[in-house]
Design a protein around this motif. Structure first.
Motif, PDB file in Angstrom:
ATOM      1  N   SER A 201       1.318  -1.087   0.044  1.00  0.00           N
ATOM      2  CA  SER A 201      -0.414  -0.258  -0.095  1.00  0.00           C
ATOM      3  C   SER A 201       0.972   1.647  -0.307  1.00  0.00           C
ATOM      4  CB  SER A 201      -0.792  -0.112   1.150  1.00  0.00           C
ATOM      5  OG  SER A 201      -1.554  -0.877   1.650  1.00  0.00           O
ATOM      6  N   VAL A 202       0.240   2.501  -1.203  1.00  0.00           N
ATOM      7  CA  VAL A 202       0.921   3.364  -0.533  1.00  0.00           C
ATOM      8  C   VAL A 202       0.608   4.352   0.487  1.00  0.00           C
ATOM      9  CG1 VAL A 202       1.445   5.303  -2.267  1.00  0.00           C
ATOM     10  CG2 VAL A 202       1.328   3.467  -3.498  1.00  0.00           C
ATOM     11  N   SER A 203       1.644   5.122   1.084  1.00  0.00           N
ATOM     12  CA  SER A 203       1.260   5.345   1.829  1.00  0.00           C
ATOM     13  C   SER A 203       2.521   6.840   2.390  1.00  0.00           C
ATOM     14  CB  SER A 203       2.073   5.026   3.550  1.00  0.00           C
ATOM     15  OG  SER A 203       3.017   5.096   3.929  1.00  0.00           O
ATOM     16  N   ALA A 204       2.204   7.748   2.997  1.00  0.00           N
ATOM     17  CA  ALA A 204       2.810   9.114   3.392  1.00  0.00           C
ATOM     18  C   ALA A 204       4.988   8.213   3.431  1.00  0.00           C
ATOM     19  CB  ALA A 204       2.541  10.091   3.693  1.00  0.00           C
ATOM     20  N   GLU A 205       3.936   8.220   4.995  1.00  0.00           N
ATOM     21  CA  GLU A 205       5.570   7.356   5.322  1.00  0.00           C
ATOM     22  C   GLU A 205       6.471   5.836   4.858  1.00  0.00           C
ATOM     23  OE1 GLU A 205       6.366   3.979   9.362  1.00  0.00           O
ATOM     24  OE2 GLU A 205       4.827   5.616   8.849  1.00  0.00           O
ATOM     25  N   ARG A 206       5.875   5.614   4.092  1.00  0.00           N
ATOM     26  CA  ARG A 206       6.554   4.363   2.789  1.00  0.00           C
ATOM     27  C   ARG A 206       7.211   5.434   1.416  1.00  0.00           C
ATOM     28  NH1 ARG A 206       2.751  -0.352   2.713  1.00  0.00           N
ATOM     29  NH2 ARG A 206       2.998  -0.974   4.648  1.00  0.00           N
ATOM     30  N   GLU A 207       6.791   6.630   1.526  1.00  0.00           N
ATOM     31  CA  GLU A 207       7.311   7.119   0.264  1.00  0.00           C
ATOM     32  C   GLU A 207       8.147   8.177   0.285  1.00  0.00           C
ATOM     33  OE1 GLU A 207       3.324   8.687  -2.890  1.00  0.00           O
ATOM     34  OE2 GLU A 207       3.490   9.174  -0.516  1.00  0.00           O
ATOM     35  N   GLU A 208       8.210   8.461   2.332  1.00  0.00           N
ATOM     36  CA  GLU A 208       9.508   9.146   2.865  1.00  0.00           C
ATOM     37  C   GLU A 208      10.455   8.070   2.517  1.00  0.00           C
ATOM     38  OE1 GLU A 208       8.817  10.798   6.044  1.00  0.00           O
ATOM     39  OE2 GLU A 208       7.106  11.682   5.628  1.00  0.00           O
ATOM     40  N   GLN A 209      10.732   6.703   3.199  1.00  0.00           N
ATOM     41  CA  GLN A 209      11.648   5.570   3.413  1.00  0.00           C
ATOM     42  C   GLN A 209      11.968   5.133   2.098  1.00  0.00           C
ATOM     43  OE1 GLN A 209       9.583   2.949   6.162  1.00  0.00           O
ATOM     44  NE2 GLN A 209       9.580   4.475   7.660  1.00  0.00           N
ATOM     45  N   MET A 210      11.391   4.962   1.023  1.00  0.00           N
ATOM     46  CA  MET A 210      11.514   4.221  -0.609  1.00  0.00           C
ATOM     47  C   MET A 210      10.964   4.940  -1.804  1.00  0.00           C
ATOM     48  SD  MET A 210       9.120   0.706  -0.021  1.00  0.00           S
ATOM     49  CE  MET A 210       9.567   0.592   1.901  1.00  0.00           C
ATOM     50  N   SER A 211      11.558   4.215  -2.386  1.00  0.00           N
ATOM     51  CA  SER A 211      11.076   4.515  -3.562  1.00  0.00           C
ATOM     52  C   SER A 211      10.756   3.690  -4.253  1.00  0.00           C
ATOM     53  CB  SER A 211      12.413   4.844  -5.078  1.00  0.00           C
ATOM     54  OG  SER A 211      11.720   5.120  -5.911  1.00  0.00           O
ATOM     55  N   LEU A 212       8.811   4.300  -5.131  1.00  0.00           N
ATOM     56  CA  LEU A 212       8.037   3.089  -5.437  1.00  0.00           C
ATOM     57  C   LEU A 212       7.592   4.007  -6.641  1.00  0.00           C
ATOM     58  CD1 LEU A 212       5.476   4.789  -2.445  1.00  0.00           C
ATOM     59  CD2 LEU A 212       6.131   2.365  -2.721  1.00  0.00           C
ATOM     60  N   SER A 213       7.040   2.209  -7.001  1.00  0.00           N
ATOM     61  CA  SER A 213       6.762   2.521  -8.384  1.00  0.00           C
ATOM     62  C   SER A 213       5.338   3.609  -8.320  1.00  0.00           C
ATOM     63  CB  SER A 213       6.321   1.176  -9.404  1.00  0.00           C
ATOM     64  OG  SER A 213       4.796   0.480  -8.632  1.00  0.00           O
ATOM     65  N   ILE A 214       5.281   3.531 -10.315  1.00  0.00           N
ATOM     66  CA  ILE A 214       3.847   4.422 -10.048  1.00  0.00           C
ATOM     67  C   ILE A 214       2.363   3.355  -9.537  1.00  0.00           C
ATOM     68  CG2 ILE A 214       4.671   5.340 -12.562  1.00  0.00           C
ATOM     69  CD1 ILE A 214       2.896   3.194 -14.023  1.00  0.00           C
ATOM     70  N   PRO A 215       1.806   4.104  -9.280  1.00  0.00           N
ATOM     71  CA  PRO A 215       0.132   3.281  -8.944  1.00  0.00           C
ATOM     72  C   PRO A 215       0.365   1.637  -9.782  1.00  0.00           C
ATOM     73  CG  PRO A 215       0.295   5.144  -8.073  1.00  0.00           C
ATOM     74  CD  PRO A 215       0.919   5.139  -9.027  1.00  0.00           C
TER      75      PRO A 215
ATOM     76  N   ILE B 207       4.908  -1.005  -6.042  1.00  0.00           N
ATOM     77  CA  ILE B 207       6.478  -1.736  -5.748  1.00  0.00           C
ATOM     78  C   ILE B 207       7.697  -0.433  -5.187  1.00  0.00           C
ATOM     79  CG2 ILE B 207       8.087  -2.975  -7.180  1.00  0.00           C
ATOM     80  CD1 ILE B 207       6.286  -3.656  -9.105  1.00  0.00           C
ATOM     81  N   GLY B 208       8.168  -1.380  -4.139  1.00  0.00           N
ATOM     82  CA  GLY B 208       9.128  -0.637  -3.126  1.00  0.00           C
ATOM     83  C   GLY B 208      10.350  -0.803  -3.440  1.00  0.00           C
ATOM     84  N   PHE B 209      10.827   0.329  -3.449  1.00  0.00           N
ATOM     85  CA  PHE B 209      12.550  -0.193  -3.923  1.00  0.00           C
ATOM     86  C   PHE B 209      13.243   0.963  -3.071  1.00  0.00           C
ATOM     87  CE2 PHE B 209      10.118   0.570  -7.539  1.00  0.00           C
ATOM     88  CZ  PHE B 209      10.645  -1.337  -8.303  1.00  0.00           C
ATOM     89  N   ARG B 210      14.646   0.250  -2.374  1.00  0.00           N
ATOM     90  CA  ARG B 210      15.544   1.339  -2.670  1.00  0.00           C
ATOM     91  C   ARG B 210      15.683   2.691  -2.717  1.00  0.00           C
ATOM     92  NH1 ARG B 210      19.192  -3.111  -3.278  1.00  0.00           N
ATOM     93  NH2 ARG B 210      19.693  -1.939  -5.678  1.00  0.00           N
ATOM     94  N   LYS B 211      16.260   3.834  -1.396  1.00  0.00           N
ATOM     95  CA  LYS B 211      15.408   4.907  -1.944  1.00  0.00           C
ATOM     96  C   LYS B 211      16.094   5.702  -3.247  1.00  0.00           C
ATOM     97  CE  LYS B 211      13.640   9.092  -0.477  1.00  0.00           C
ATOM     98  NZ  LYS B 211      12.423   9.135  -1.124  1.00  0.00           N
ATOM     99  N   ASP B 212      17.667   4.961  -3.639  1.00  0.00           N
ATOM    100  CA  ASP B 212      18.519   6.218  -4.303  1.00  0.00           C
ATOM    101  C   ASP B 212      18.123   5.198  -5.539  1.00  0.00           C
ATOM    102  OD1 ASP B 212      19.974   3.365  -3.147  1.00  0.00           O
ATOM    103  OD2 ASP B 212      21.421   4.674  -3.258  1.00  0.00           O
ATOM    104  N   ASP B 213      17.319   4.483  -5.545  1.00  0.00           N
ATOM    105  CA  ASP B 213      17.453   2.944  -7.423  1.00  0.00           C
ATOM    106  C   ASP B 213      16.606   4.198  -7.719  1.00  0.00           C
ATOM    107  OD1 ASP B 213      18.742   0.940  -7.313  1.00  0.00           O
ATOM    108  OD2 ASP B 213      17.386  -0.364  -5.679  1.00  0.00           O
ATOM    109  N   ALA B 214      16.723   5.165  -8.758  1.00  0.00           N
ATOM    110  CA  ALA B 214      15.371   6.099  -9.102  1.00  0.00           C
ATOM    111  C   ALA B 214      15.473   5.046 -10.918  1.00  0.00           C
ATOM    112  CB  ALA B 214      15.949   7.121  -9.405  1.00  0.00           C
ATOM    113  N   ALA B 215      17.033   4.318 -11.488  1.00  0.00           N
ATOM    114  CA  ALA B 215      16.680   3.426 -12.163  1.00  0.00           C
ATOM    115  C   ALA B 215      16.013   2.511 -12.884  1.00  0.00           C
ATOM    116  CB  ALA B 215      18.746   3.726 -12.890  1.00  0.00           C
ATOM    117  N   LEU B 216      15.945   1.819 -11.345  1.00  0.00           N
ATOM    118  CA  LEU B 216      15.259   0.512 -11.767  1.00  0.00           C
ATOM    119  C   LEU B 216      13.962   0.838 -11.479  1.00  0.00           C
ATOM    120  CD1 LEU B 216      14.739  -2.664 -10.865  1.00  0.00           C
ATOM    121  CD2 LEU B 216      15.664  -2.499  -8.495  1.00  0.00           C
TER     122      LEU B 216
END
Length: 166
Positions: free
Chosen positions: A3-17, A124-133
């Motif tokens: 689930s997309v949440s503000a806390e998760r958006e701060e902690q990691m990089s998220l794909s498009i919903p 989908i969640g990724f490490r914060k600095d994994d912009a390319a992935l």
């Protein structure tokens, strides 16, 4: 996915919903429960540490939490659904996407109520600095959407196309 949440958006990089989801109740067919309002004095099961538990503790779940007699916490959703099946709990608060999958794959005779606490999106969640992935997965999601494969996969596993990729 999660689930997309503000806390998760701060902690990691998220794909498009990519998926539409609702925080909903699962009940047995003969429960007499058809809406969230029917939970007055009932026992509710929830996975500990899940977004369902967070929802119950938040403003969206305040009315439900005040109405139920007990909240029974479980290590996972399968245990919560087994508690429902045993009759110890009257409903399980769970993501409807997860519920539909677990019900379909287990062959259980349970109902996901159409009445729900709130809608949310999965990403989908990724490490914060994994912009390319993150961008590569976004491209793949759009390609799957354009080809119709995303709808096919969602229908196979969740019973309908609940995808929201644009």
């Amino acid at each position: 996915g999660m689930s997309v949440s503000a806390e998760r958006e701060e902690q990691m990089s998220l794909s498009i919903p990519y998926l539409d989801n609702h925080m909903a109740l699962v009940v047995m067919p003969d429960s007499g429960i058809s809406t969230v309002a029917d939970m007055q004095g009932k026992n509710l099961a929830v996975q500990t540490g899940s977004t369902a538990e967070e929802a119950l503790e938040a403003e969206d779940g305040a009315e439900l939490k005040a109405a139920v007699a007990n909240v029974n916490g479980f290590d996972d959703n399968l245990a919560a659904l087994m508690d429902l099946e045993s009759g110890a709990s009257d409903a399980v608060l769970i993501d409807d996407v997860v519920a539909n999958y677990l019900i379909a794959t287990s062959g259980k005779n349970m109902i996901v109520l159409e009445d729900f606490l709130y809608a949310e999106n999965y990403a989908i969640g990724f490490r914060k600095d994994d912009a390319a992935l993150t961008e590569a997965v976004n491209t793949a999601l759009r390609t799957l959407k354009d080809s119709g494969k995303l709808a096919e996969i969602a229908t196979k596993w969740f019973g309908s196309d609940t995808t929201i990729v644009e």
